[in-house]
Motif scaffolding. Structure first.
Motif, PDB file in Angstrom:
ATOM      1  N   UNK A 103      35.114  44.647  47.638  1.00 34.45           N
ATOM      2  CA  UNK A 103      36.098  45.553  47.045  1.00 34.45           C
ATOM      3  C   UNK A 103      35.999  46.973  47.594  1.00 34.45           C
ATOM      4  N   UNK A 104      34.944  47.284  48.316  1.00 33.17           N
ATOM      5  CA  UNK A 104      34.806  48.596  48.954  1.00 33.17           C
ATOM      6  C   UNK A 104      35.522  48.611  50.311  1.00 33.17           C
ATOM      7  N   UNK A 105      35.422  47.530  51.036  1.00 34.15           N
ATOM      8  CA  UNK A 105      36.010  47.453  52.380  1.00 34.15           C
ATOM      9  C   UNK A 105      37.381  46.767  52.377  1.00 34.15           C
ATOM     10  N   UNK A 106      37.782  46.232  51.230  1.00 37.46           N
ATOM     11  CA  UNK A 106      39.050  45.508  51.098  1.00 37.46           C
ATOM     12  C   UNK A 106      39.099  44.319  52.055  1.00 37.46           C
ATOM     13  N   UNK A 107      38.023  43.535  52.025  1.00 38.19           N
ATOM     14  CA  UNK A 107      37.918  42.365  52.887  1.00 38.19           C
ATOM     15  C   UNK A 107      37.577  41.120  52.085  1.00 38.19           C
ATOM     16  N   UNK A 108      38.090  40.002  52.574  1.00 41.38           N
ATOM     17  CA  UNK A 108      37.785  38.699  52.000  1.00 41.38           C
ATOM     18  C   UNK A 108      37.187  37.847  53.111  1.00 41.38           C
ATOM     19  N   UNK A 109      36.009  37.286  52.846  1.00 47.44           N
ATOM     20  CA  UNK A 109      35.374  36.371  53.798  1.00 47.44           C
ATOM     21  C   UNK A 109      35.303  35.000  53.150  1.00 47.44           C
ATOM     22  N   UNK A 110      35.615  34.004  53.944  1.00 46.01           N
ATOM     23  CA  UNK A 110      35.623  32.641  53.436  1.00 46.01           C
ATOM     24  C   UNK A 110      34.814  31.763  54.380  1.00 46.01           C
ATOM     25  N   UNK A 111      33.897  30.985  53.836  1.00 39.30           N
ATOM     26  CA  UNK A 111      33.111  30.032  54.622  1.00 39.30           C
ATOM     27  C   UNK A 111      33.260  28.667  53.958  1.00 39.30           C
ATOM     28  N   UNK A 112      34.155  27.858  54.494  1.00 38.83           N
ATOM     29  CA  UNK A 112      34.391  26.539  53.914  1.00 38.83           C
ATOM     30  C   UNK A 112      33.247  25.605  54.272  1.00 38.83           C
ATOM     31  N   UNK A 113      32.804  24.845  53.315  1.00 34.85           N
ATOM     32  CA  UNK A 113      31.683  23.941  53.533  1.00 34.85           C
ATOM     33  C   UNK A 113      31.997  22.794  54.468  1.00 34.85           C
ATOM     34  N   UNK A 114      33.258  22.357  54.529  1.00 35.30           N
ATOM     35  CA  UNK A 114      33.632  21.200  55.345  1.00 35.30           C
ATOM     36  C   UNK A 114      34.177  21.582  56.717  1.00 35.30           C
ATOM     37  N   UNK A 115      34.143  22.860  57.085  1.00 34.90           N
ATOM     38  CA  UNK A 115      34.687  23.287  58.376  1.00 34.90           C
ATOM     39  C   UNK A 115      33.786  22.782  59.494  1.00 34.90           C
ATOM     40  N   UNK A 116      34.359  22.088  60.502  1.00 32.27           N
ATOM     41  CA  UNK A 116      33.533  21.456  61.538  1.00 32.27           C
ATOM     42  C   UNK A 116      33.040  22.377  62.649  1.00 32.27           C
ATOM     43  N   UNK A 117      33.703  23.489  62.913  1.00 31.01           N
ATOM     44  CA  UNK A 117      33.372  24.303  64.084  1.00 31.01           C
ATOM     45  C   UNK A 117      32.265  25.306  63.845  1.00 31.01           C
ATOM     46  N   UNK A 118      31.777  25.930  64.938  1.00 32.34           N
ATOM     47  CA  UNK A 118      30.699  26.908  64.813  1.00 32.34           C
ATOM     48  C   UNK A 118      31.161  28.231  64.194  1.00 32.34           C
TER      49      UNK A 118
END
Length: 178
Positions: A103-118
């Motif tokens: 909420x300070x940088x106005x960013x959303x990071x998402x790390x999906x558990x089933x994502x196959x790539x690096x």
């Protein structure tokens, strides 16, 4: 991302600014996160276990509280006004992955558990808004237009009740059933 069981971590800490020292950080800061927590999970906690410290004032300047929910969800809220840096962050984790809102940088990071790539971490930005101002405008409009506000009386009563339970747990050092 709100499939049970999930864990939410809310952190709202900053260096000492000398404001609102007539109340503890639960009443000043955590109240906002308690409201958000209930909204996100759509349920009220069944228990809270909290710890707090008086550091600069005669009130609690740091409190961390762990909440359990009937659905199996868990949450940790940490608030403090004597920290080394300012952090406003929400993190949600479950079997689907992890979502972090800075909420300070106005960013959303998402790390999906089933994502196959690096490169499985996805980063997005969002427009900054003054949520407290928006809430005040909505409240004013609800009065002038005679409509229901976004935050109801029941929401307010629940937030105050949760504050009381968090502070009871801090004072007694025991888990409090709600």
């Amino acid at each position: 991302f709100f499939e049970a069981p999930s864990h939410i971590t809310l952190k709202r800490v900053a260096p000492f600014k000398g404001r609102a020292t007539d109340v503890d950080v639960v009443q000043d800061l955590m109240i906002h996160d308690l409201d958000l927590l209930v909204y996100l999970f759509g349920e009220t906690p069944v228990s809270v276990d909290a710890i707090g410290f008086q550091m600069r004032t005669t009130h609690y300047d740091y409190v961390t509280a762990n909440f359990r929910f009937k659905s199996g969800n868990r949450a940790t809220i940490t608030v403090g006004r004597n920290q080394t840096k300012e952090v406003r962050e929400l993190e949600i984790s479950n079997k689907a992955g992890t979502l972090v809102v800075d909420l300070m940088r106005n960013e959303i990071q998402e790390a999906l558990g089933a994502h196959p790539g690096p490169e499985f971490v996805k980063l997005e930005s969002y427009e900054k808004r003054d949520h407290l101002l928006l809430e005040h405008k909505n409240f004013y409009q609800s009065i002038t237009n005679k409509t229901a506000p976004i935050i109801s009386l029941d929401d307010g009563i629940l937030a105050v009740r949760l504050i009381d339970h968090v502070l009871e747990s801090v004072r007694t050092g025991k888990e409090v059933m709600l």
